[in-house]
Design a protein around this motif. Structure first.
Motif, mmCIF file in Angstrom:
data_model
loop_
_atom_site.group_PDB
_atom_site.id
_atom_site.type_symbol
_atom_site.label_atom_id
_atom_site.label_comp_id
_atom_site.label_asym_id
_atom_site.label_seq_id
_atom_site.Cartn_x
_atom_site.Cartn_y
_atom_site.Cartn_z
ATOM 1 N N VAL A 23 0.851 -1.188 0.000
ATOM 2 C CA VAL A 23 0.000 0.000 0.000
ATOM 3 C C VAL A 23 0.888 1.240 0.000
ATOM 4 O O VAL A 23 1.624 1.484 0.956
ATOM 5 C CB VAL A 23 -0.928 0.022 1.237
ATOM 6 C CG1 VAL A 23 -1.802 1.271 1.219
ATOM 7 C CG2 VAL A 23 -1.794 -1.235 1.275
ATOM 8 N N GLN A 26 -1.397 6.489 -3.979
ATOM 9 C CA GLN A 26 -2.223 5.949 -5.048
ATOM 10 C C GLN A 26 -1.978 6.585 -6.410
ATOM 11 O O GLN A 26 -1.988 5.918 -7.416
ATOM 12 C CB GLN A 26 -3.701 6.077 -4.663
ATOM 13 C CG GLN A 26 -4.081 5.247 -3.447
ATOM 14 C CD GLN A 26 -3.759 3.762 -3.649
ATOM 15 O OE1 GLN A 26 -4.440 3.085 -4.399
ATOM 16 N NE2 GLN A 26 -2.733 3.254 -2.979
ATOM 17 N N ASP A 27 -1.746 7.903 -6.446
ATOM 18 C CA ASP A 27 -1.361 8.544 -7.710
ATOM 19 C C ASP A 27 -0.750 9.907 -7.416
ATOM 20 O O ASP A 27 -0.725 10.365 -6.276
ATOM 21 C CB ASP A 27 -2.538 8.642 -8.697
ATOM 22 C CG ASP A 27 -3.706 9.444 -8.151
ATOM 23 O OD1 ASP A 27 -3.502 10.626 -7.824
ATOM 24 O OD2 ASP A 27 -4.818 8.890 -8.057
ATOM 25 N N PRO A 38 -9.773 10.306 -1.108
ATOM 26 C CA PRO A 38 -9.416 9.004 -1.707
ATOM 27 C C PRO A 38 -10.530 8.505 -2.622
ATOM 28 O O PRO A 38 -11.714 8.786 -2.406
ATOM 29 C CB PRO A 38 -9.256 8.088 -0.488
ATOM 30 C CG PRO A 38 -9.012 9.008 0.654
ATOM 31 C CD PRO A 38 -9.780 10.253 0.360
ATOM 32 N N ASP A 39 -10.163 7.783 -3.650
ATOM 33 C CA ASP A 39 -11.154 7.184 -4.536
ATOM 34 C C ASP A 39 -11.948 6.123 -3.779
ATOM 35 O O ASP A 39 -11.461 5.517 -2.810
ATOM 36 C CB ASP A 39 -10.474 6.548 -5.747
ATOM 37 C CG ASP A 39 -9.789 7.583 -6.624
ATOM 38 O OD1 ASP A 39 -10.230 8.754 -6.605
ATOM 39 O OD2 ASP A 39 -8.816 7.218 -7.315
ATOM 40 N N ALA A 42 -10.176 2.856 -3.461
ATOM 41 C CA ALA A 42 -8.824 2.863 -2.895
ATOM 42 C C ALA A 42 -8.719 1.804 -1.798
ATOM 43 O O ALA A 42 -9.729 1.433 -1.177
ATOM 44 C CB ALA A 42 -8.500 4.238 -2.325
ATOM 45 N N CYS A 66 -2.855 7.883 5.561
ATOM 46 C CA CYS A 66 -3.765 7.460 4.499
ATOM 47 C C CYS A 66 -4.288 8.651 3.701
ATOM 48 O O CYS A 66 -4.433 8.569 2.469
ATOM 49 C CB CYS A 66 -4.918 6.654 5.095
ATOM 50 S SG CYS A 66 -4.413 5.023 5.705
ATOM 51 N N TRP A 69 -1.769 9.677 1.210
ATOM 52 C CA TRP A 69 -1.493 8.690 0.164
ATOM 53 C C TRP A 69 -2.714 8.345 -0.683
ATOM 54 O O TRP A 69 -2.623 7.555 -1.624
ATOM 55 C CB TRP A 69 -0.963 7.404 0.806
ATOM 56 C CG TRP A 69 0.494 7.464 1.146
ATOM 57 C CD1 TRP A 69 1.328 8.533 1.022
ATOM 58 C CD2 TRP A 69 1.288 6.387 1.655
ATOM 59 N NE1 TRP A 69 2.594 8.205 1.436
ATOM 60 C CE2 TRP A 69 2.604 6.884 1.826
ATOM 61 C CE3 TRP A 69 1.032 5.064 2.001
ATOM 62 C CZ2 TRP A 69 3.645 6.109 2.311
ATOM 63 C CZ3 TRP A 69 2.067 4.278 2.482
ATOM 64 C CH2 TRP A 69 3.361 4.794 2.630
ATOM 65 N N GLY A 70 -3.868 8.907 -0.351
ATOM 66 C CA GLY A 70 -5.066 8.559 -1.103
ATOM 67 C C GLY A 70 -5.602 7.186 -0.779
ATOM 68 O O GLY A 70 -6.214 6.521 -1.623
ATOM 69 N N VAL A 71 -5.369 6.768 0.452
ATOM 70 C CA VAL A 71 -5.821 5.459 0.933
ATOM 71 C C VAL A 71 -6.955 5.679 1.927
ATOM 72 O O VAL A 71 -6.938 6.640 2.705
ATOM 73 C CB VAL A 71 -4.658 4.702 1.601
ATOM 74 C CG1 VAL A 71 -5.131 3.393 2.215
ATOM 75 C CG2 VAL A 71 -3.533 4.460 0.602
#
Length: 372
Positions: A23, A26-27, A38-39, A42, A66, A69-71
């Motif tokens: 993990v 993410q982008d 976050p998406d 994710a 998180c 990091w987009g988590v």
């Protein structure tokens, strides 16, 4: 935001654990300043939160990492209903986790039943992990983070030395482990409890202290025997051990556990190989498990591996087996002279016929039950 040294250390520890599980950021948009949601698909990280200082600090750190990091980060609060006001503690923990930005935040009520006579603490732990596993599967979490600290690790080593012996006793808790197919990780094993306290204070988080910890008892007074063993180790034994040694024994024991854990994991990998070649596990008619051990093949292995293979087989087929049971069954392998079957917990026996040792239900108990 300017982070304290304690927060920076904890952030680094959580990042390292998540990266080890694959993990990462993410982008590229999450590398830019500003808030980015976050998406929906994710990866999801769950924090097991009790409302205590350690787990609240971990929730705050996980939310920070998180978000950067987009988590997705969520929390699970397990209410054991073993103390008065536990529902209020769980509700406050959930409220604070939500305020920190964790989503989802789930409160799970569990029923603690000491069916096997292992004690309330062990029964509560089993119920808690079962709830965490269930929630992680339901939500599709990549990993569940546990808030055990360096202090918890040192205490675990001392407790294991009191209760058992051998290399495993000084290896403490693993940094990661799989329970029923769910990955659990302990990123704070190198972080002191004083640091999690500092993180909570900096963020104005209101933590709950378990009264069985004995925090209200003066430091120079030993806790009575009625307190849990971990509390007595924390309050009395570890501080006195550090005073006697003239050094920080919490760090010494935790660092030693890290080294011992590497050796244990190597032995476990070797055991995996030998176990696969010498033991067959089957379900039995009573809903339990039975093992068939190839004594001839196992006899050629080193004593350390023989012991671990037998111990693993008994853990599966005769839970509750201790050192004397393992030694007795191992003797059926290494010192076979026609001895009688070994009686094991849960009405099981280990009996050797020719080169095969069968661990199964005790025929005497089975016959008695069928005649009744």
């Amino acid at each position: 935001m300017v982070y304290s040294a304690a927060m920076k250390q904890a952030i680094g520890a959580v990042r390292a654990v998540l990266a080890a599980q694959g993990v990462t950021m993410q982008d590229a948009r999450f590398a830019r300043h500003g808030e980015h949601k976050p998406d929906a698909d994710a990866p999801l990280i769950l924090v097991a939160c009790s409302g205590g200082r350690d787990s609240l600090a971990l929730a705050a750190v996980a939310a920070t990492v998180c978000a950067a990091w987009g988590v997705r980060a969520g929390a699970v609060i397990v209410d054991h209903h073993m103390q008065t006001g536990s529902a209020d503690v769980a509700a406050l923990a959930a409220e604070q986790c939500t305020a920190l930005g964790l989503d989802p935040v789930v409160v799970r009520d569990v029923h603690v039943s000491d069916e096997h006579g292992d004690g309330a603490e062990a029964a509560a732990r089993d119920a808690r992990y079962a709830a965490l596993v269930d929630e992680a599967r339901t939500l599709g979490a990549v990993v569940v983070l546990l808030a055990h600290t360096k202090d918890d690790q040192a205490e675990t080593v001392l407790i294991d030395l009191i209760r058992s012996a051998g290399l495993d006793a000084i290896a403490g808790m693993p940094a990661t482990q799989s329970i029923d197919g769910v990955c659990f990780a302990r990123p704070l094993l190198g972080v002191a409890r004083a640091d999690t306290t500092r993180i909570c204070e900096d963020l104005a988080l209101k933590w709950w202290d378990d009264p069985t910890n004995g925090d209200g008892v003066p430091a120079d007074e030993p806790l009575p025997q009625c307190f849990p063993l971990r509390s007595r180790v924390r309050h009395t034994l570890l501080p006195r051990l550090s005073a006697f040694a003239g050094r920080d024994m919490t760090t010494m024991l935790a660092d030693g556990a890290t080294l011992a854990r590497r050796d244990v994991e190597l032995l476990e990998r070797l055991t995996d190989d030998v176990f696969a070649r010498t033991v067959r596990i089957e379900d039995d008619e009573e809903g339990g498990r039975r093992a068939f051990i190839d004594a001839r093949a196992l006899a050629g292995q080193d004593a350390a591996l023989r012991f671990r293979v037998v111990a693993r087989a008994l853990a599966i087929c005769a839970p509750g087996s201790g050192r004397r049971h393992v030694d007795a069954v191992e003797a059926l392998v290494s010192h076979w002279h026609g001895q009688q079957a070994v009686r094991l917990p849960r009405k099981r026996t280990a009996n050797r016929q020719k080169h095969v040792i069968e661990v199964c239900q005790d025929v005497t108990h089975a016959n008695r039950r069928h005649r009744a």
